[in-house]
Design a protein around this motif. Sequence first.
Motif, PDB file in Angstrom:
ATOM      1  N   LYS A   1       0.826  -1.203   0.000  1.00  0.00           N
ATOM      2  CA  LYS A   1       0.000   0.000   0.000  1.00  0.00           C
ATOM      3  C   LYS A   1       0.855   1.244   0.000  1.00  0.00           C
ATOM      4  CE  LYS A   1      -4.334  -0.519  -0.322  1.00  0.00           C
ATOM      5  NZ  LYS A   1      -5.102   0.346  -1.194  1.00  0.00           N
TER       6      LYS A   1
ATOM      7  N   SER B   1       0.922   6.674  -4.524  1.00  0.00           N
ATOM      8  CA  SER B   1       1.423   8.042  -4.421  1.00  0.00           C
ATOM      9  C   SER B   1       0.487   8.830  -3.516  1.00  0.00           C
ATOM     10  CB  SER B   1       1.443   8.667  -5.803  1.00  0.00           C
ATOM     11  OG  SER B   1       0.131   8.701  -6.313  1.00  0.00           O
TER      12      SER B   1
ATOM     13  N   PRO C   1      -4.490   9.428  -0.862  1.00  0.00           N
ATOM     14  CA  PRO C   1      -5.836   9.037  -0.475  1.00  0.00           C
ATOM     15  C   PRO C   1      -5.975   8.901   1.048  1.00  0.00           C
ATOM     16  CG  PRO C   1      -4.668   7.215  -1.497  1.00  0.00           C
ATOM     17  CD  PRO C   1      -3.815   8.401  -1.647  1.00  0.00           C
TER      18      PRO C   1
ATOM     19  N   GLU D   1      -7.448   6.973   6.994  1.00  0.00           N
ATOM     20  CA  GLU D   1      -8.114   6.781   8.285  1.00  0.00           C
ATOM     21  C   GLU D   1      -9.618   7.009   8.182  1.00  0.00           C
ATOM     22  OE1 GLU D   1      -5.947   9.890  10.472  1.00  0.00           O
ATOM     23  OE2 GLU D   1      -5.712  10.461   8.407  1.00  0.00           O
ATOM     24  N   ASN D   2     -10.251   6.689   9.252  1.00  0.00           N
ATOM     25  CA  ASN D   2     -11.694   6.817   9.327  1.00  0.00           C
ATOM     26  C   ASN D   2     -12.080   8.297   9.439  1.00  0.00           C
ATOM     27  OD1 ASN D   2     -14.358   6.500   9.927  1.00  0.00           O
ATOM     28  ND2 ASN D   2     -13.996   4.700  11.212  1.00  0.00           N
TER      29      ASN D   2
ATOM     30  N   ASN E   1     -14.827   9.592  10.398  1.00  0.00           N
ATOM     31  CA  ASN E   1     -15.541   9.886  11.641  1.00  0.00           C
ATOM     32  C   ASN E   1     -14.572  10.200  12.776  1.00  0.00           C
ATOM     33  OD1 ASN E   1     -17.956   9.448  10.448  1.00  0.00           O
ATOM     34  ND2 ASN E   1     -18.018   7.273  11.015  1.00  0.00           N
ATOM     35  N   ASP E   2     -13.442   9.509  12.771  1.00  0.00           N
ATOM     36  CA  ASP E   2     -12.452   9.762  13.805  1.00  0.00           C
ATOM     37  C   ASP E   2     -11.795  11.102  13.600  1.00  0.00           C
ATOM     38  OD1 ASP E   2     -12.902   7.489  15.057  1.00  0.00           O
ATOM     39  OD2 ASP E   2     -11.134   6.424  14.340  1.00  0.00           O
TER      40      ASP E   2
ATOM     41  N   GLY F   1     -13.535  14.088  15.020  1.00  0.00           N
ATOM     42  CA  GLY F   1     -13.473  14.071  16.476  1.00  0.00           C
ATOM     43  C   GLY F   1     -12.112  14.501  16.967  1.00  0.00           C
ATOM     44  N   ARG F   2     -11.102  14.075  16.222  1.00  0.00           N
ATOM     45  CA  ARG F   2      -9.738  14.398  16.606  1.00  0.00           C
ATOM     46  C   ARG F   2      -9.467  15.892  16.440  1.00  0.00           C
ATOM     47  NH1 ARG F   2      -4.929  11.732  13.463  1.00  0.00           N
ATOM     48  NH2 ARG F   2      -3.277  12.886  14.516  1.00  0.00           N
TER      49      ARG F   2
ATOM     50  N   LEU G   1     -10.992  17.836  19.205  1.00  0.00           N
ATOM     51  CA  LEU G   1     -10.250  17.705  20.444  1.00  0.00           C
ATOM     52  C   LEU G   1      -8.948  18.500  20.397  1.00  0.00           C
ATOM     53  CD1 LEU G   1     -11.376  15.754  22.595  1.00  0.00           C
ATOM     54  CD2 LEU G   1      -9.491  14.230  22.034  1.00  0.00           C
TER      55      LEU G   1
ATOM     56  N   LEU H   1     -12.452  12.295  -5.575  1.00  0.00           N
ATOM     57  CA  LEU H   1     -12.982  12.147  -6.925  1.00  0.00           C
ATOM     58  C   LEU H   1     -12.037  12.766  -7.941  1.00  0.00           C
ATOM     59  CD1 LEU H   1     -16.829  12.770  -6.983  1.00  0.00           C
ATOM     60  CD2 LEU H   1     -15.531  10.855  -7.944  1.00  0.00           C
TER      61      LEU H   1
END
Lengths: 551, 893
Positions: A4, A8, A34, A37-38, A40-41, A44-45, A48, A73
């Motif tokens: 992975k 690039s 690309p 990570e999620n 949604n996280d 939140g991060r 914070l 896209l």
Amino acid sequence: MKTKGNVSSTEKEFVFEFKAGRNHSVLKVPLQFPVQENVNDLHGRLMLLHNIPCFVEKDLKKKLLAFIEGETLEDYDREAEAALQRITNGEVDINKLSNLWAKAYTETTLEHARPEEPSWDEDFADVYHELIHSSASETLLNLEHNYFVSVSELISERDMELKKLQERQAVEMNKVMQELGKTLSDQDVNTVAAQHFDAQQVLENKWASELKQVTGIQKQEYQEWVVKLHQDLRNPNNSTITEEIKVQPGQLTEASELGARVFEEHRQLEESFTIHLGAQLKTMHNLRLVRANVLDFCKHRRHGSGGSVKLRRLQTAFSLYSSSLCGLVLLVDNRVNSYSGIKRDFATVSQECTDFHFPRLSKQLEVVQQVVLYARAQRSSKQREQPEMPRNGSNDEKNKNIERNPSNILPGEFYISRHSNLSEVHIVFHLCVDDNVRSANLTARDPAIMGLRNILKVCCTHDITTITIPLLLVHDMSEEMTIPWCLKRAELVFKCVKGFMMEMASWDGGISRTVQFLVPQSISEEMFYQLSSMLPQIFRVSSTLTLTSKH
Amino acid sequence: MQPLRDAELGAFTFFASPLPHDVCGSNGLPLTPNSIKILGRFQILKTITHPRLCQYIDISRGKHERLVVVAEHYERSLTDLLKQDKPISSEQVLQIAYEVLEGLAFINRHSLVHRALSPHNVLLDCEGKVKLAKFGFYYMTDHGADVDFPIGYPSYLAPEVIAQGMFQSTDPSLSEIPLPSGPKTDMWSLGMLLFELCAGRQVLQNIEISERLKFIITLGCMDDIVTVLAEEHGCLDVIKELPDNVLLLLRKCLTFLPSKRATPAELLEDAVFERISCLYTRYASPVSLFSSSLRCVHLQLPEDINELCKVDEEDYLTERSVDEVYHLWCLAGGDLEKELTNKGIIQSKPPVCTLPNFIVEDGETFGQGRDRSFLLDDTTVTLSLGQLKNRLKDVAGEAYYPLLEDEQTCLPQSISSNELSAAVSLPLIIRERDTEYQLTRIVLFDRLLKAYPYKKNQVWKEARVDIPPLLRGLAWAALLGVEGDIQAKYESIDKDTPIPTDRQIEVDIPRCHQYDELLSSPQGHIKFRRVLKAWVVSHPDLVYWQGLDSLCAPFLYLNFNNEALAYACMSAFIPKYLYNFFLKDNSHVIQEYLTVFSQMIAFHDPELSNHLNEIGFIPDLYAIPWFLTMFTHVFPLHKIFHLWDTLLLGNSSFPFCIGVAILQQLRDRLLANGFNECILLFSDLPEIDIERCVRESIILFCWTPKSATYRQHAQPSKPTSDGNGFVKTMAFYSSEYQDLPNTDLTREPLKLSELKAEVSPRISAEDLIDLCELTGPAHFKTPVKRPKAVKTKIVAVDIRSSEDFSRGHIPGSINVPYSSVFGPDGELLQCPSTSTLASYKSRVVVILSNITKNAVTFAAHLVKVNFPSVCVLDGGINKMKPTGLLTVPSPQI
């Protein structure tokens, strides 16, 4: 290998503006595309990390999502159009590309693959497997046995004739020797010896070709008969063979009486253990320590020397095309043939009975020889392609060996032969070992041990559930193999096999297996029990051990 | 998941690419097989539910990297429409296009791309609505990297897909792996598909694959792709006559340059669907069990409540959700590989025929022909529900809709109810495989859990019978009292910023329950890491100790698609059973725990305790991983599930009993062996019969006085008033000793050194009063009633001198003066008192004295001579004096 990490990645900045009271704040976040990570996280991060007031949370999340979606896209589009561009400006050849695709489809999908040519072997396998699991199994076995009896009669005839010839020649030779120095010279003795040798060769060849012919005929008859029987059982109206079936048993009793001839069974020592391997999830395996000759697992015995023989024979026939095969490790030298030593003995045993399913051993070995040459060619061309591949030093010597004689095999390599005519074994692994196995300080990294590992791997991929391994990695004992030598060797092999078996659980998801450790007939009973007390210590036999001893 | 209704279950199979020989990963560990990677990635697809998508249900791994995927299935597909050999009405084309786009837009929102769109993957349900199949294929195979075959069908590949080449292509000029296909590639495929529908025939069927692909690429030079395609297939007339909006739709899909092509979401809003879009309502996914919004917010009751129970076609089974039906299908003897073999999809050759000829030292094989049975045949086979329906034909309709309000009947009354109540007494393993039984249990638990937390008490009650494996994750969450918007809470925890613990977590995860397919998959590792980090970050007073990973494993396994729930369960579990075990300095907690454990061994099995103490095999040497991980480090997951099903019902002292029960199973071998053998034995713990272990630990638990396992470092009692206004009426055994009101008669904390010096546990005066069923002045009250069935037999042994005894003692107690039984060296003397004592061997013996030290020594002597169930009254007789329960015997006795 594809990783992975190769993708690039570009960094883009996400800008978010919001108002809190009178303050107008701007949040700028660099994001890697690309996005891995999620999402949604992520928001939140950010909340914070930057102490963002909670009332903009929803807005932030929405904008962030939209930003990531839009940018992703765009990346997709850019990549895609770059690829199309490469074709239009000729960087990538469209013919080559489409052929690659076409090749991929024809090689991997049934829909586009070339139709398969029917194979006689596989059809016969299906027919046989069906029959042996039907009421006809008895008949099949009897027929096989009758063929066996006739071949062994032929063999004993051959042996008799050879013996006679040898006796005659011995007498002649004696006479010549007495005359040596008187009327005859060394030259004459040599001539006689050469004559004798030629005569023997002629006789042997004659018998060999006769045997070959007989077994060939037997095999053909048998296969035809099996197919016919299968057809008849399907439509029982016009049965011609059912008559034969009824006749068969009569002949059989006779045959078995005939076979009741002395069959000297060596005192075999045997001890069985049940072990559980694995840290949390445990897999049960059976281990057995056996003192026997390696060929005892192959030798076909005549019916009548106990019902167990016939049962064993039936068991072997039952499982031939099943997914629980039995294998045996035979230690051989670096030449693929059957001219000397254990190879010759094994070839003799394998000829004692016609193989109705697979080609003769000599034929199988011919194929192996070709495959070995092919493998060498493949490897060397691959090595030429990737010369920068760093290899360990001992390899140079190996390569030299290969270059000198590419048809020879190296220690740790093995070839496989398949048999339907051996008493307890379907698959024989001919593992190449050198004189190193006699030395006292064999290590776990020795090619022979790695060969064992590869053998166990093949057992996993091809459903071989019972495997017999020579524990001391030798078939015969010699002087240098002292008690400490034996103990040391046994410990090494036990430990390595245990390690491999634990590894196997990850290859095949933990299937219960039987591993038989074979020790030569010539070791003492005391030694055997010493080894059998070592086994539970190394394998940590957890349940009560079962003790069986054959007499 | 949605109910099955008129759908069927379908299965298809494929092979993951085998790994190269003996290649190690960067961490030195063996590479994960591709099939496991796919299996891990597949899991999230199970959560993607939409009316236009075929619900994914399950994936299973077969031999030799085979994978079988189970999903919702329909027999009819667009292929059937094409077979009619006549163009389809433009109305219908628009409808199909709209529905496909709905599905595509939904999967795009979950970052999925279909890539394998073709007529036979666009299924039609009974109402003719579109259901997209195999939409997760491209994603689960890591964009085709984990399989040998290309994803997608030659005629429908978008030009940029062809141009980008395949992942497998070993073209050295491609130094960088290109991005996977984007959502717009599906638009091209859809365009081709719609074109076929309009033309009424399949396109590009009669040319070679390479020519087909070249043709698609050359379309880039054409001005009007639709016209060119129509000319090529001789259907220009038909295409010309299409209404403008359909033609426009085709042109929009079949736009050569991706940047000019619309995405599914954009096209849905397009004017071409003006008249159609109003017929469709946007799909709203149902609210999950744990969320901040009301679950009943979308509930609409009809005017006439009777409409809810309209009777038509009493097929209750199909009203159950797809995954339940599949689970039951498996229980009723369903075998995926067999179904596929019967349909000729799996054609395996006998292994003896496929052996290689020659293997070189590094394991590369030669002389093995390409096996045709490994080729891809992705035909979906319908799984017949006949066998399952037949199996369940006697189950009455009431079983599907049990009434929950009636506390008495937990099992429905029907013909088979007798059988079912008989089934309850069968071993758990059998019950878990019984189709009818599992059906009733699943239905019951499903309804109870939907009513959680309102029906919390009943969940507890039913969990005491057993927990159906299918719903174990949620049932455990209910038992642990998880509530609230767990998702939002979990999301608000920062799981990405590096912390010092990362390294240790990274080392531990690839060693934790890796025999399991889910937990060993890369997805499993990612989830593991996130949940563990979330826990560490959100508990600043506690630290990560090795073992936390094992503790996390069962929760993660059960809630693989719901990290938030796994995290919430773990956060609820740890304070209950492992309070302060994860302190940075946890030695005092663990030391106390282990000391109490060794007292429990002495209490239940003095002989074993004596032997272990003699050889110096103390719990510190083996029991720390047991308790620190609540046995998850020593048992495989399937055993932990059964163990914890019971553990979660007990209080925090239940683990002691499990520990003793494990020792009991190894008793003979421990007794027969010395120190070294014992260490070896425990370093690789032998097989433990877990059902027996559970059974025995329950017995041990009932036999143990509650205060005997008192620990001063246990979790302090929580404020009893629940915010929700629920009155918890917990059963006797599940309540914590610490939760009971403190009185003068409760146990007092001991110093660790003192505790360690005592062989037998102490019990509190209130336990003694309670167990002896002493009735005195009613100033003492037990908060909960003890069930009568498990009455502990107890005897109080008063070891004071007989003079003291006669001045006042506990009714029913016997007097065995210290000096009368034991000699100076602690040996048992032969005297009448000894035989009296011996006659009480089957009871719990409570030693009481006015000098605690004497009582403790006396107890130690008793244990020494293998006297079971010995304990000491905490505080001695003096504690009892104020209760006024002591009696003076009448002189004549």
